[in-house]
Design a protein around this motif. Sequence first.
Motif, PDB file in Angstrom:
ATOM      1  N   ASP A 258      99.921  33.827  27.881  1.00  0.00           N
ATOM      2  CA  ASP A 258      99.385  33.250  29.113  1.00  0.00           C
ATOM      3  C   ASP A 258      98.090  33.949  29.467  1.00  0.00           C
ATOM      4  OD1 ASP A 258     101.501  31.450  29.529  1.00  0.00           O
ATOM      5  OD2 ASP A 258     102.722  33.035  30.400  1.00  0.00           O
ATOM      6  N   GLY A 259      97.064  33.149  29.710  1.00  0.00           N
ATOM      7  CA  GLY A 259      95.776  33.710  30.080  1.00  0.00           C
ATOM      8  C   GLY A 259      95.198  33.016  31.296  1.00  0.00           C
ATOM      9  N   GLU A 260      94.062  33.538  31.732  1.00  0.00           N
ATOM     10  CA  GLU A 260      93.335  32.967  32.859  1.00  0.00           C
ATOM     11  C   GLU A 260      91.849  32.973  32.516  1.00  0.00           C
ATOM     12  OE1 GLU A 260      92.116  34.229  37.369  1.00  0.00           O
ATOM     13  OE2 GLU A 260      94.106  34.800  36.669  1.00  0.00           O
ATOM     14  N   VAL A 261      91.174  31.876  32.836  1.00  0.00           N
ATOM     15  CA  VAL A 261      89.738  31.782  32.606  1.00  0.00           C
ATOM     16  C   VAL A 261      89.035  32.673  33.633  1.00  0.00           C
ATOM     17  CG1 VAL A 261      87.732  30.249  32.538  1.00  0.00           C
ATOM     18  CG2 VAL A 261      89.961  29.424  31.735  1.00  0.00           C
ATOM     19  N   THR A 262      88.315  33.685  33.128  1.00  0.00           N
ATOM     20  CA  THR A 262      87.634  34.628  34.023  1.00  0.00           C
ATOM     21  C   THR A 262      86.114  34.536  33.924  1.00  0.00           C
ATOM     22  OG1 THR A 262      87.859  36.355  32.353  1.00  0.00           O
ATOM     23  CG2 THR A 262      89.550  36.269  34.078  1.00  0.00           C
ATOM     24  N   GLY A 263      85.618  33.770  32.954  1.00  0.00           N
ATOM     25  CA  GLY A 263      84.179  33.597  32.818  1.00  0.00           C
ATOM     26  C   GLY A 263      83.867  32.429  31.915  1.00  0.00           C
ATOM     27  N   ILE A 264      82.684  31.859  32.096  1.00  0.00           N
ATOM     28  CA  ILE A 264      82.255  30.714  31.296  1.00  0.00           C
ATOM     29  C   ILE A 264      80.869  31.012  30.748  1.00  0.00           C
ATOM     30  CG2 ILE A 264      81.627  28.268  31.347  1.00  0.00           C
ATOM     31  CD1 ILE A 264      83.785  27.926  33.534  1.00  0.00           C
ATOM     32  N   GLY A 265      80.751  30.935  29.431  1.00  0.00           N
ATOM     33  CA  GLY A 265      79.457  31.142  28.782  1.00  0.00           C
ATOM     34  C   GLY A 265      78.990  29.858  28.121  1.00  0.00           C
ATOM     35  N   GLN A 266      77.823  29.888  27.535  1.00  0.00           N
ATOM     36  CA  GLN A 266      77.284  28.706  26.865  1.00  0.00           C
ATOM     37  C   GLN A 266      78.059  28.342  25.613  1.00  0.00           C
ATOM     38  OE1 GLN A 266      74.831  26.506  27.907  1.00  0.00           O
ATOM     39  NE2 GLN A 266      75.238  27.635  29.785  1.00  0.00           N
TER      40      GLN A 266
END
Length: 91
Positions: free
Chosen positions: A8-16
Amino acid sequence: DDWDRPRDGEVTGIGQSGLFITFDQVFDGFLPFRHMRDDHYVPDESDAEVVGEETGRRIRLGDPIRVRVHDAEPLRGRVTLEPAGHAGSRR
């Protein structure tokens, strides 16, 4: 530890080129868009979400996501992830 099992994870950042994920509440990894084969994901202008061009699926900061460890390089501190299920929501 069995690194191949879904986590189980969580989105903590969005890159290109992908998503930064915190999984098992203590580990950080990177999920490249090229590993997300269900669609072609593109970050929106705000970099707060990505949108699948075909499905319309949206993945936002804070969203839960199931991942597997694809590759780990302990000396470099890198963990590359791959999807272990579907993530995001449709709109």
